[in-house]
Scaffold this active site. Structure first.
Site, mmCIF file in Angstrom:
data_model
loop_
_atom_site.group_PDB
_atom_site.id
_atom_site.type_symbol
_atom_site.label_atom_id
_atom_site.label_comp_id
_atom_site.label_asym_id
_atom_site.label_seq_id
_atom_site.Cartn_x
_atom_site.Cartn_y
_atom_site.Cartn_z
ATOM 1 N N LYS A 130 0.868 -1.185 0.000
ATOM 2 C CA LYS A 130 0.000 0.000 0.000
ATOM 3 C C LYS A 130 0.901 1.230 0.000
ATOM 4 C CE LYS A 130 -4.302 1.391 2.266
ATOM 5 N NZ LYS A 130 -5.071 1.657 1.062
HETATM 6 N N1 PMP Z 1 -7.729 -2.419 -2.983
HETATM 7 C C1 PMP Z 1 -7.171 -1.195 -2.909
HETATM 8 C C2 PMP Z 1 -6.474 -0.659 -4.099
HETATM 9 C C3 PMP Z 1 -7.260 -0.456 -1.730
HETATM 10 O O1 PMP Z 1 -6.710 0.757 -1.639
HETATM 11 C C4 PMP Z 1 -7.954 -0.992 -0.620
HETATM 12 C C5 PMP Z 1 -8.079 -0.203 0.643
HETATM 13 N N2 PMP Z 1 -6.976 -0.382 1.472
HETATM 14 C C6 PMP Z 1 -8.503 -2.280 -0.743
HETATM 15 C C7 PMP Z 1 -8.379 -2.959 -1.952
HETATM 16 C C8 PMP Z 1 -9.203 -2.932 0.408
HETATM 17 O O2 PMP Z 1 -8.260 -3.233 1.404
HETATM 18 P P1 PMP Z 1 -8.650 -3.324 2.951
HETATM 19 O O3 PMP Z 1 -9.771 -4.286 3.027
HETATM 20 O O4 PMP Z 1 -7.431 -3.830 3.601
HETATM 21 O O5 PMP Z 1 -9.045 -1.968 3.385
#
Ligand code: PMP
Length: 290
Positions: free
Chosen positions: A153
């Site tokens: 991320k």
């Molecule tokens: N895909 C992307 C590109 C994201 O930015 C997020 C948000 N973090 C998610 C999927 C979902 O991830 P999470 O469930 O860990 O928030």
């Protein structure tokens, strides 16, 4: 919206006044997107404020930094404890928590000269709202996994998400759906995709998507509820034959999808597997985990 005169940040082991905090304008993160962040939520529960899967989020932050070689010298348990303190200091219960690991001044493309961690938090409702989403398949694809570490991320990756979101909104849709660089279904700009067909759930496999913590929770819930889930490479044609679909992510939780371009999902959201998952997730995050 995010802060007032009293707001406190966690910054490199200390609690500081947000309004008095500054960032070096020569930060490598500001110029090149070389930083990593998380999006976490806390909920008010019967036994007090609970940060949902805090440890998992900080572990992903650590992994994101390691993948892009940003030194991460923080203890995960200490960061979790600091986050609870931060919520307390800011009088927050239902909050969105944003940790950011950012680099110090360095205008070259070399290793960071210094690294900082900040955590901010603010009051937060549902990200995409409760209504069903009208999506469009983006002309932007997710970044190729050999160009970047898609499972990290990392700040700079989000230019792709911003481009796709703005394009979708300019074209009158609520949100974008991105394919991967091979044309398979990938994910939303900030959420993972699931769809239902003949009583089973399907979701893009890992490799070209961010491994969402909510995605993992959905897989856990589906297992508990006895739902069959298939992870694989799926095409938009698969989606255009699906019965229902939803996005999931920390900010959005579980949100139903009404349509993708001209295709409207035939199953009523209230009767879908997604709705059952949505209800279970909503309870899970608001109750203390066993
Ligand atoms: N895909 C992307 C590109 C994201 O930015 C997020 C948000 N973090 C998610 C999927 C979902 O991830 P999470 O469930 O860990 O928030």
């Amino acid at each position: 919206m995010y802060l007032n005169n009293e707001t406190i940040f966690f910054l490199n082991g200390e609690f500081v006044k947000a309004k008095e905090s500054t960032i070096d304008l020569y930060s490598q993160t500001l110029h090149y997107g070389y930083g990593a962040f998380e999006g976490i939520r806390s909920y008010e529960t019967k036994t007090g404020t609970k940060i949902f899967k805090a440890k998992e989020h900080y572990e992903r932050l650590k992994k994101s930094c390691e993948l892009v070689k940003i030194p991460f010298d923080y203890n995960i348990q200490e960061l979790v404890e600091a986050t609870y303190l931060l919520l307390d200091k800011n009088n927050l219960k239902n909050a969105y928590i944003r940790p950011l690991v950012y680099c110090g001044p360095n205008m070259s493309l070399s290793k960071p000269t210094s690294v900082s961690v900040m955590i901010a938090a603010w009051d937060w409702g549902a990200y995409l709202g409760d209504k069903l989403l009208r999506l469009t398949i983006s002309s932007y694809c997710r970044p190729h996994p050999r160009s970047i570490h898609i499972e990290a991320k990392v700040c700079g990756h989000y230019v792709n998400s911003i481009l796709a979101t703005n394009q979708a909104k300019d074209d009158g849709f609520d949100e974008a759906l991105l394919l991967d660089s091979d044309g398979f279904l990938a994910e939303g700009p900030g959420a993972n995709l699931f769809f239902e067909k003949n009583g089973k759930l399907f979701t893009p496999q890992l490799g070209n998507i961010l491994p969402g913590i909510t995605r993992t929770t959905v897989l856990e819930i589906a297992k508990k509820l006895g739902m069959e889930v298939h992870q694989g490479k799926f095409t938009k044609e698969d989606l255009f034959q699906a019965d229902s679909a939803f996005y999931c992510g920390t900010a959005a939780e579980i949100v139903g999808i009404f349509s993708v371009d001209n295709y409207q999902f035939p199953k009523n959201w209230t009767n879908s597997l997604g709705k059952k998952i949505q209800d279970t997730y909503s309870l899970l995050v608001r109750e203390p985990l066993k």
